[in-house]
Design a protein around this motif. Structure first.
Motif, PDB file in Angstrom:
ATOM      1  N   SER A  18       0.864  -1.190   0.000  1.00  0.00           N
ATOM      2  CA  SER A  18       0.000   0.000   0.000  1.00  0.00           C
ATOM      3  C   SER A  18       0.901   1.241   0.000  1.00  0.00           C
ATOM      4  O   SER A  18       2.032   1.172  -0.495  1.00  0.00           O
ATOM      5  CB  SER A  18      -0.914  -0.102   1.226  1.00  0.00           C
ATOM      6  OG  SER A  18      -1.692   1.031   1.386  1.00  0.00           O
ATOM      7  N   VAL A  19       0.427   2.350   0.549  1.00  0.00           N
ATOM      8  CA  VAL A  19       1.221   3.579   0.413  1.00  0.00           C
ATOM      9  C   VAL A  19       2.586   3.497   1.097  1.00  0.00           C
ATOM     10  O   VAL A  19       3.599   3.909   0.512  1.00  0.00           O
ATOM     11  CB  VAL A  19       0.452   4.847   0.872  1.00  0.00           C
ATOM     12  CG1 VAL A  19      -0.555   5.289  -0.144  1.00  0.00           C
ATOM     13  CG2 VAL A  19      -0.197   4.677   2.228  1.00  0.00           C
ATOM     14  N   ALA A  20       2.645   2.927   2.302  1.00  0.00           N
ATOM     15  CA  ALA A  20       3.936   2.864   3.000  1.00  0.00           C
ATOM     16  C   ALA A  20       4.902   1.976   2.220  1.00  0.00           C
ATOM     17  O   ALA A  20       6.071   2.328   2.017  1.00  0.00           O
ATOM     18  CB  ALA A  20       3.749   2.348   4.423  1.00  0.00           C
ATOM     19  N   GLU A  39       2.672  -8.096  -1.647  1.00  0.00           N
ATOM     20  CA  GLU A  39       1.362  -7.658  -1.157  1.00  0.00           C
ATOM     21  C   GLU A  39       0.408  -8.841  -1.112  1.00  0.00           C
ATOM     22  O   GLU A  39       0.256  -9.568  -2.093  1.00  0.00           O
ATOM     23  CB  GLU A  39       0.829  -6.543  -2.094  1.00  0.00           C
ATOM     24  CG  GLU A  39      -0.646  -6.226  -1.972  1.00  0.00           C
ATOM     25  CD  GLU A  39      -1.116  -5.850  -0.569  1.00  0.00           C
ATOM     26  OE1 GLU A  39      -0.449  -5.036   0.091  1.00  0.00           O
ATOM     27  OE2 GLU A  39      -2.149  -6.400  -0.137  1.00  0.00           O
ATOM     28  N   ARG A  40      -0.269  -8.982   0.027  1.00  0.00           N
ATOM     29  CA  ARG A  40      -1.177 -10.115   0.239  1.00  0.00           C
ATOM     30  C   ARG A  40      -2.361 -10.116  -0.729  1.00  0.00           C
ATOM     31  O   ARG A  40      -2.756 -11.144  -1.246  1.00  0.00           O
ATOM     32  CB  ARG A  40      -1.672 -10.036   1.681  1.00  0.00           C
ATOM     33  CG  ARG A  40      -2.706 -11.057   2.044  1.00  0.00           C
ATOM     34  CD  ARG A  40      -3.081 -10.957   3.501  1.00  0.00           C
ATOM     35  NE  ARG A  40      -3.630  -9.657   3.833  1.00  0.00           N
ATOM     36  CZ  ARG A  40      -3.903  -9.258   5.067  1.00  0.00           C
ATOM     37  NH1 ARG A  40      -3.623 -10.037   6.079  1.00  0.00           N
ATOM     38  NH2 ARG A  40      -4.423  -8.085   5.288  1.00  0.00           N
ATOM     39  N   ARG A  48      -9.227   1.257  -3.440  1.00  0.00           N
ATOM     40  CA  ARG A  48      -9.597   0.984  -2.066  1.00  0.00           C
ATOM     41  C   ARG A  48      -9.881   2.230  -1.230  1.00  0.00           C
ATOM     42  O   ARG A  48     -10.758   2.239  -0.380  1.00  0.00           O
ATOM     43  CB  ARG A  48      -8.467   0.186  -1.421  1.00  0.00           C
ATOM     44  CG  ARG A  48      -8.896  -0.612  -0.269  1.00  0.00           C
ATOM     45  CD  ARG A  48      -7.726  -1.324   0.332  1.00  0.00           C
ATOM     46  NE  ARG A  48      -6.721  -0.400   0.823  1.00  0.00           N
ATOM     47  CZ  ARG A  48      -5.698  -0.765   1.582  1.00  0.00           C
ATOM     48  NH1 ARG A  48      -5.522  -2.008   1.884  1.00  0.00           N
ATOM     49  NH2 ARG A  48      -4.843   0.120   2.012  1.00  0.00           N
ATOM     50  N   ALA A  53      -6.935  14.173   3.671  1.00  0.00           N
ATOM     51  CA  ALA A  53      -6.477  15.549   3.781  1.00  0.00           C
ATOM     52  C   ALA A  53      -5.008  15.539   3.395  1.00  0.00           C
ATOM     53  O   ALA A  53      -4.236  14.729   3.884  1.00  0.00           O
ATOM     54  CB  ALA A  53      -6.652  16.013   5.216  1.00  0.00           C
ATOM     55  N   LEU A 124       2.868 -12.839   3.769  1.00  0.00           N
ATOM     56  CA  LEU A 124       3.933 -13.239   4.701  1.00  0.00           C
ATOM     57  C   LEU A 124       3.371 -14.239   5.706  1.00  0.00           C
ATOM     58  O   LEU A 124       2.315 -14.018   6.306  1.00  0.00           O
ATOM     59  CB  LEU A 124       4.466 -12.016   5.462  1.00  0.00           C
ATOM     60  CG  LEU A 124       5.636 -12.326   6.405  1.00  0.00           C
ATOM     61  CD1 LEU A 124       6.943 -12.354   5.617  1.00  0.00           C
ATOM     62  CD2 LEU A 124       5.731 -11.341   7.546  1.00  0.00           C
ATOM     63  N   ASP A 153       2.939  -3.480   6.507  1.00  0.00           N
ATOM     64  CA  ASP A 153       1.746  -4.303   6.334  1.00  0.00           C
ATOM     65  C   ASP A 153       0.594  -3.899   7.250  1.00  0.00           C
ATOM     66  O   ASP A 153      -0.205  -4.740   7.671  1.00  0.00           O
ATOM     67  CB  ASP A 153       2.090  -5.794   6.463  1.00  0.00           C
ATOM     68  CG  ASP A 153       2.873  -6.137   7.725  1.00  0.00           C
ATOM     69  OD1 ASP A 153       3.376  -5.215   8.374  1.00  0.00           O
ATOM     70  OD2 ASP A 153       2.968  -7.326   8.061  1.00  0.00           O
ATOM     71  N   SER A 158       1.724  -8.443  10.291  1.00  0.00           N
ATOM     72  CA  SER A 158       2.280  -9.770  10.602  1.00  0.00           C
ATOM     73  C   SER A 158       3.748  -9.640  10.988  1.00  0.00           C
ATOM     74  O   SER A 158       4.280 -10.479  11.713  1.00  0.00           O
ATOM     75  CB  SER A 158       2.233 -10.706   9.396  1.00  0.00           C
ATOM     76  OG  SER A 158       1.084 -10.552   8.665  1.00  0.00           O
ATOM     77  N   GLN A 295     -15.686   1.674   9.551  1.00  0.00           N
ATOM     78  CA  GLN A 295     -14.322   1.363   9.988  1.00  0.00           C
ATOM     79  C   GLN A 295     -14.189   1.611  11.482  1.00  0.00           C
ATOM     80  O   GLN A 295     -14.243   2.768  11.918  1.00  0.00           O
ATOM     81  CB  GLN A 295     -13.310   2.248   9.252  1.00  0.00           C
ATOM     82  CG  GLN A 295     -13.097   1.814   7.826  1.00  0.00           C
ATOM     83  CD  GLN A 295     -12.166   2.755   7.083  1.00  0.00           C
ATOM     84  OE1 GLN A 295     -12.388   3.949   7.038  1.00  0.00           O
ATOM     85  NE2 GLN A 295     -11.140   2.203   6.488  1.00  0.00           N
ATOM     86  N   ASP A 315       1.388   2.369   9.142  1.00  0.00           N
ATOM     87  CA  ASP A 315       0.437   1.897  10.151  1.00  0.00           C
ATOM     88  C   ASP A 315       0.946   0.660  10.896  1.00  0.00           C
ATOM     89  O   ASP A 315       0.417   0.325  11.957  1.00  0.00           O
ATOM     90  CB  ASP A 315      -0.909   1.555   9.498  1.00  0.00           C
ATOM     91  CG  ASP A 315      -1.746   2.797   9.205  1.00  0.00           C
ATOM     92  OD1 ASP A 315      -1.233   3.922   9.386  1.00  0.00           O
ATOM     93  OD2 ASP A 315      -2.924   2.650   8.807  1.00  0.00           O
ATOM     94  N   GLY A 327      -2.113   9.695   8.230  1.00  0.00           N
ATOM     95  CA  GLY A 327      -1.646   8.325   7.995  1.00  0.00           C
ATOM     96  C   GLY A 327      -0.776   8.203   6.753  1.00  0.00           C
ATOM     97  O   GLY A 327       0.296   7.598   6.803  1.00  0.00           O
ATOM     98  N   VAL A 328      -1.207   8.812   5.663  1.00  0.00           N
ATOM     99  CA  VAL A 328      -0.465   8.691   4.416  1.00  0.00           C
ATOM    100  C   VAL A 328       0.840   9.497   4.503  1.00  0.00           C
ATOM    101  O   VAL A 328       1.915   9.029   4.112  1.00  0.00           O
ATOM    102  CB  VAL A 328      -1.342   9.163   3.234  1.00  0.00           C
ATOM    103  CG1 VAL A 328      -0.529   9.299   1.965  1.00  0.00           C
ATOM    104  CG2 VAL A 328      -2.505   8.181   3.027  1.00  0.00           C
TER     105      VAL A 328
END
Ligand SMILES: Cc1cc2nc3c(=O)[nH]c(=O)nc-3n(C[C@H](O)[C@H](O)[C@H](O)COP(=O)(O)OP(=O)(O)OC[C@H]3O[C@@H](n4cnc5c(N)ncnc54)[C@H](O)[C@@H]3O)c2cc1C
Length: 420
Positions: A18-20, A39-40, A48, A53, A124, A153, A158, A295, A315, A327-328
């Motif tokens: 994802s982004v990270a 990626e899982r 997604r 912001a 993983l 992840d 994990s 969420q 995250d 977060g991003v």
């Protein structure tokens, strides 16, 4: 003896795409590492995300990662406002900001990364930790040895489960109901009124936020964009949360439930509550949405994020409640700091120790800020103002939400009741 980082033996495995994962993948790729992202998910993650912001810093990080900054990155709003139950403005804060889409950020990072080194459908299973190199084992039976393993992840990491199994997500006592509505499905009046504002209101023990974000295709043109609604809404831990996450077949979804499986009675209750509590003008987008994503709000606070030759970023290391809206950005900042430390230090172990020192305080500060901004919802208070000890005036909430946490700012620790 620490492993020395020589340009010919720099192999990194990134868990999570994802982004990270894409930020660190791009930074390492640019500095000559042989890097693969695993990626899982079997499908692309591109569709997604919803609205985020954005901040000037995010643009700089995208450029540093070699990604083409989407133009425009987002929708320019001029400021924030808070309205009461009747829709009357009770506070304003001028703060020009871009409201972007998660998808645009993901796509631009993804386009910059070597396509053949990104693997979908790789999950993983475990890690064999070694002093010099560690080995990632995947559920498909493959194993890859690397000088560096990066856990990107997410909040149920994990990788973190191997290194620090006692660090678990902590439920905040409320969920976010989210919906994105095409502007073309909204009235001209609504569009005209909300086009340039980030709007907040505070129905009893909850917080509702509405703001425009780019359309599915990234368009920032009025009429082709979407309107993002986010309602932080109390759901008690235990039976009440479990019930919300249980589908019609009786299957309990542990952390989140796909929108089409949310039982109709929950949607009916949410919509009845919307009619009773939301200012009239927000009913239009809320009901136009029809379908909602729920969420549960968690935070994660790690004690360490650098472990020999394995690092946690994004995250996986820290999750601040989304009131902070970083977060991003934090994923990009973690990745940048990790890449810089790897460039600067003589060994992976020294680099990860340096990364740990640099990023722990910021992670903790974001978590603390998120907890504080959501404390009135968690405690079921009438509104943020109900407990003066919190120091959360409406003016302060709209000023500091959705912005990076600057550690010297009043948001961390002390009450924020000074003017901004
Ligand atoms: C309601 C809400 C609103 C938000 N608003 C904002 C906002 O305005 N601004 C903002 O910046 N952020 C916002 N966020 C947060 C933001 O979405 C996240 O912080 C960001 O996506 C984190 O990225 P990540 O790459 O660290 O983790 P994730 O996006 O969670 O990605 C982790 C990836 O790892 C994969 N994975 C997991 N386990 C394995 C495994 N065993 N093997 C292989 N792969 C695995 C997953 O499939 C996933 O793709 C919000 C979050 C929520 C819940």
């Amino acid at each position: 003896m620490p492993t020395h980082i020589s340009p010919c033996s720099r192999r990194a495995v990134v868990i999570g795409g994802s982004v990270a994962g894409l930020f660190i993948g791009n930074f390492l790729q640019r500095s000559g590492w042989e890097v693969g992202i695993y990626e899982r998910s079997r499908e692309s993650l591109a569709t997604r995300g919803l609205g985020i912001a954005s901040h000037g810093e995010l643009e700089e990080l995208l450029i540093a990662a070699g990604a083409r900054v989407p133009s425009p990155l987002g929708i320019e709003v001029t400021g924030r406002c808070a309205v009461d139950r009747h829709g009357e403005i009770i506070a304003r804060y001028d703060y020009p900001q871009q409201l972007a889409s998660w998808t645009s950020v993901f796509r631009s990072l993804s386009a910059a990364f070597a396509h053949e080194k990104y693997r979908n459908g790789w999950e993983l299973a475990g890690i064999d930790l070694g002093e010099e190199r560690s080995t990632a084992h995947f559920t498909n039976g493959e194993a890859i040895e690397a000088d560096l393993i990066v856990g990107a992840d997410g909040f149920r990491s994990s990788v973190r489960a191997v290194l620090a199994p006692h660090i678990q997500p902590r439920y905040g006592g409320y969920v976010a109901w989210r919906a994105a509505i095409k502007e073309s499905d909204l009235s001209n009046d609504f569009r005209a009124e909300t086009a340039s504002q980030f709007c907040f209101c505070f129905p009893k023990a909850s917080e509702f936020i509405g703001y425009p974000v780019p359309g599915d295709d990234g368009s920032a043109e009025l009429g082709r964009r979407r309107y993002n609604c986010l309602w932080y809404y109390p759901v008690a831990p235990g039976a009440e949360l479990t019930d919300l996450l249980t589908d019609a077949e009786g299957v309990v979804h542990q952390y989140s439930i796909p929108p089409h499986l949310v039982r109709p009675e929950h949607i009916e209750r949410l919509q009845a509550d919307a009619r009773a509590k939301l200012p009239k003008k927000f009913l239009e987008p809320f009901f136009a949405a029809g379908r909602y994503l729920v969420q549960p709000i968690y935070d994660v606070e790690s004690e360490r994020i650098g472990f020999g030759n394995v690092a946690l970023i994004g995250d996986a290391g820290f999750v601040a409640r989304p009131h902070v809206g970083v977060g991003v950005l934090k994923a990009g900042q973690d990745a940048f700091a990790l890449a810089q430390c790897l460039e600067r230090e003589a060994s992976v172990a020294e680099a990860l120790a340096c990364y740990d020192t640099e990023r722990l305080a910021e992670g903790r500060a974001s978590v603390a800020a998120g907890r504080r901004l959501g404390a009135f919802i968690e405690r079921g208070l009438d509104g943020p103002w109900a407990d003066p000890e919190l120091g959360l005036r409406v003016e302060d909430i709209i000023r500091v939400s959705g912005r990076p946490v600057i550690r010297s700012d009043a948001i961390v620790g002390a009450p924020m009741n000074r003017s901004g």
